[in-house]
Design an enzyme around this catalytic site. Structure first.
Site, mmCIF file in Angstrom:
data_model
loop_
_atom_site.group_PDB
_atom_site.id
_atom_site.type_symbol
_atom_site.label_atom_id
_atom_site.label_comp_id
_atom_site.label_asym_id
_atom_site.label_seq_id
_atom_site.Cartn_x
_atom_site.Cartn_y
_atom_site.Cartn_z
ATOM 1 C CG HIS A 179 8.612 -15.590 -19.272
ATOM 2 N ND1 HIS A 179 7.708 -16.527 -19.744
ATOM 3 C CD2 HIS A 179 9.711 -15.720 -20.055
ATOM 4 C CE1 HIS A 179 8.234 -17.195 -20.750
ATOM 5 N NE2 HIS A 179 9.459 -16.740 -20.964
ATOM 6 C CG ASP A 235 10.219 -20.261 -23.259
ATOM 7 O OD1 ASP A 235 10.409 -19.285 -22.514
ATOM 8 O OD2 ASP A 235 9.919 -20.146 -24.452
ATOM 9 C CG ASP A 263 13.009 -16.503 -21.474
ATOM 10 O OD1 ASP A 263 12.692 -17.707 -21.377
ATOM 11 O OD2 ASP A 263 12.341 -15.684 -22.130
ATOM 12 C CD GLU A 288 9.215 -13.812 -22.996
ATOM 13 O OE1 GLU A 288 10.177 -13.553 -23.755
ATOM 14 O OE2 GLU A 288 8.504 -14.829 -23.136
ATOM 15 C CD GLU A 289 6.881 -17.467 -24.443
ATOM 16 O OE1 GLU A 289 7.212 -16.986 -25.543
ATOM 17 O OE2 GLU A 289 7.563 -18.309 -23.840
#
Length: 436
Positions: free
Chosen positions: A290, A302, A364, A336-337
């Site tokens: 992502h 991340d 991830d 995504e988060e």
């Protein structure tokens, strides 16, 4: 990062080469496993070529350099922000310039939340300015903040037992860290559970096994029918300190100020590129990471690293002039988060063709020294992955672990599609494989 890149690209390419129908559910076409095993073994030279290019050749460190350029140029990429959309446009151009096929953007709607100014100050039993980070999607406080006494608890069970004490207070969760999956539920659900018993706000011990007085942000979720209250993370050190104070009977008072705001959903995109399969172009091996990140860091780990080794997988295959039998599809997810928002909308758009998805992959967990892959699928499919991993013996990464998962690919896993999750050396779980 170079070894992690090869593990990803090697498995991606080799799994896409196997003949026959997609490995889906318990079906691996009409061929015997011995025939499949012998075919996989024939790709030893291909595996060595990928290793040499990724680890020792001109592509050495390329993914790192590409990632560094993006994060240095764009910085944090919060859902709904202009910087995320700038990153998406840059990546769209990069993938086109790299000569990949069918490069395009698929529109999605994503949450738009901004943190604003925030502070937490202990007023009693002494003055102490605390490090604090609001949790994603949290509402803000009134401009004057919320000043209230604190109730410290270590679990939801304790909160329920002490529910009468929680009304009108700020609940501090000092949950022990036994595993990420157990501790993170306090970040995700803490505000809802505290609001149910009348709390005014929550402060959650950061979900981390180690701290250098560093709060960790992340997503939290409200629940329909339950009042929304401000929620933020504090450091492990401050959570432990207040727990000690409370155990001595000290009265703790905190003033919390949060300028967080939620805005209408914003327009965004999942970024897609392919190498089209030569024999089964309709069948897809999906690799992904992502592009979005939180706003308090540049998102290099991340999940910049995961996104860029996914891109590198296709780059290396293209550079070697290889043409897999199945289509290799790269997807760089957005939002995504915030709970896999971009991935969910991708799944809804493409699930009608689910039988054509041979494998879904996501990176991830950080690009640490790789130890193998986590896999979810049938025993027959696992046996194929284990044989493919034997080709990675030259770099001593052959383990196949259980329980492959990922926020962005869980929709496919739940529908029965085999899945792979890259695994770093810091993780540990039971491994299998004929090469161990």
């Amino acid at each position: 990062m170079k070894f992690h890149v090869f593990v990803f690209v090697g498995v991606v390419h080799l799994l896409s080469l196997n003949s026959g129908k997609a490995v889906y559910g318990n079906g691996i076409s009409q061929r015997t496993f011995q025939e499949i095993k012998e075919e996989i073994a024939c790709y030893g030279d291909v595996a060595k070529a990928i290793i040499n290019l990724a680890v020792y050749g001109k592509a050495q460190n390329r993914s790192y350099e590409r990632l560094a350029l993006l994060v240095d140029t764009v910085g944090p990429r919060l859902s709904g922000s202009k910087s995320l959309e700038k990153a998406i446009q840059i990546m769209h151009q990069n993938l086109q310039e790299d000569g990949l096929e069918n490069v395009h953007l698929e529109p999605v709607k994503i949450p738009h939340w901004e943190r604003g100014e925030e502070s937490a100050v202990m007023l009693e039993p002494r003055i102490h300015k605390m490090a604090v980070l609001g949790l994603g999607g949290s509402i803000g406080t009134p401009p004057e903040g919320i000043t209230a006494e604190v109730l410290v608890v270590t679990s939801f069970d304790e909160l329920q037992r002490r529910a009468p004490e929680a009304r009108g207070k700020i609940v501090v969760y000092n949950q022990p860290y036994t595993s990420y999956s157990r501790a993170v539920q306090y970040r995700v659900q803490g505000a809802v559970e505290a609001a149910k018993v009348g709390a005014l706000a929550t402060l959650i011990r950061s979900v981390a096994s180690f701290s250098i007085y560093s709060p960790h942000t992340g997503i939290q979720e409200y629940q329909d029918g339950v009042p929304k209250i401000p929620t933020a993370c504090i450091t492990v050190e401050d959570a432990e300190m207040m727990s000690r104070m409370a155990s001595r009977g000290s009265r703790i008072v905190i003033q919390l100020k949060m300028g967080a705001k939620n805005y209408p959903d914003a327009d965004s995109f999942n970024t897609v590129a392919e190498i089209i399969g030569s024999k089964y172009p309709e069948q897809v091996v999906l690799v992904s990471g992502h592009l979005d990140s939180w706003d308090v860091g540049q998102g290099a780990m991340d999940d910049g690293g995961g996104a860029f080794i996914s891109w590198e997988a296709l780059s290396l295959i293209k550079d070697l002039g290889l043409r897999p039998k199945r289509t290799l599809r790269l997807v760089l997810w957005t939002a995504e988060e915030q709970g896999g928002i971009g991935a969910l909308q991708y799944y809804q758009l493409h699930k009608a063709n689910i039988s054509n998805y041979s494998l879904v992959m996501e990176s991830d967990l950080g690009t640490f020294l790789p130890s193998g892959l986590q896999f979810t699928g049938s025993d027959k499919a696992r046996a194929i992955v284990e044989e493919v991993m034997c080709l990675l013996q030259p770099i001593n990464v052959t383990q196949v672990f259980r329980a492959g998962e990922g926020t962005d690919i869980n929709f496919w896993i739940q529908a029965g599609v085999p899945a792979v999750w890259t695994k770093g050396s810091w993780c540990s779980s039971q491994a299998s494989g004929p090469c161990l």
